[in-house]
Design an enzyme around this catalytic site. Sequence first.
Site, PDB file in Angstrom:
ATOM      1  N   LYS A  20      62.412 103.768  92.375  1.00 44.30           N
ATOM      2  CA  LYS A  20      61.323 103.228  93.262  1.00 44.30           C
ATOM      3  C   LYS A  20      61.471 103.774  94.743  1.00 44.30           C
ATOM      4  CE  LYS A  20      59.648  99.877  90.537  1.00 44.30           C
ATOM      5  NZ  LYS A  20      60.135  98.463  89.946  1.00 44.30           N
TER       6      LYS A  20
HETATM    7  N1  GLU Z   1      60.846  94.274  84.733  1.00 44.94           N
HETATM    8  C1  GLU Z   1      61.568  95.308  84.114  1.00 44.94           C
HETATM    9  C2  GLU Z   1      61.764  96.603  85.123  1.00 44.94           C
HETATM   10  O1  GLU Z   1      60.524  96.894  85.635  1.00 44.94           O
HETATM   11  C3  GLU Z   1      61.614  95.599  82.814  1.00 44.94           C
HETATM   12  C4  GLU Z   1      61.852  94.490  81.951  1.00 44.94           C
HETATM   13  C5  GLU Z   1      61.855  94.823  80.519  1.00 44.94           C
HETATM   14  O2  GLU Z   1      61.102  95.646  80.126  1.00 44.94           O
HETATM   15  O3  GLU Z   1      62.292  93.917  79.901  1.00 44.94           O
HETATM   16  O4  GLU Z   1      62.521  97.373  85.135  1.00 44.94           O
END
Ligand code: GLU
Length: 281
Positions: free
Chosen positions: A253
């Site tokens: 990001k």
């Molecule tokens: N929230 C996590 C991320 O954006 C992904 C988690 C998941 O898919 O288990 O990397």
Amino acid sequence: MSYRGRLAPSPTGYLHLGHARTFWIAQERARARGGELVLRIEDLDRDRCRSEFCDAIIEDLRWLEFNWCEGPDVGGPHAPYVQSQRDYSSVWERLRAGGWIYPCTCSRRDVRNALVAPHEHAGVDAEPIYPGTCRPPAGKIADANSPAGVSWRFRVPDGETLGFCDGRLGEQKAVAGRDFGDFLVWRKDDIPAYQLAVVADDAAMQITEVVRGEDLLVSTFRQLLLYRALGFESPAFYHCELLTDENGQRLAKRNDALSVRTLCQRGLSPQAVANMMQTAV
Ligand code: GLU
């Protein structure tokens, strides 16, 4: 049970092409099976998540014409589930009462300094193996009314080989205690850790297949242990390839060049960005 997948962004930055591609794969897999997708904002890490990123991610997903089917009862149709608005204490209590977790007073630095490196196959989400400093004797059930004030760790079954069949990568195996160690389920600042929240939510939202980046492959083994401890059926898993930039670095990001927002501001149409996300490897 019909297919239910999820899009689970963490609002720690703008949506980049890598995430968009993973979400597109998730959407295609749901569509091919006549299933549906849930949108869940994973914003438990208060230090890293920002509400403007959350709004931007949802806007970018809409701009790219992603569809999700439902949200919680509040917030209107298609409002996402938001982890910071959910309560995970009953799941913590089940793990505590079952003797699966224990309180841990070690700092991150303590764990790092113990220098127990994970096995070389542990993959990119490897973290130092917890040296067991606070691990109580087996069978001891911690006495506590709430998780607050201390970290909580899951005791992994040392030496047990765990396996699952990944939808893209096929048979996967890892050895508990060698490839990963006792992991956090609740943080000292009274926030559920990723592993616990994601399992509680995927079970509550009746997700049948988890589609996500392969950086989370080792976490899947941790989560399989949580499913077992909680008596929940585990979903299927499909781990997508991670995109890299022109220098071979994983897209992150902090690298704004390939964020959906930047591409939009440079005048690309949603269709052009969708083509990029579909063809990028
Ligand atoms: N929230 C996590 C991320 O954006 C992904 C988690 C998941 O898919 O288990 O990397």
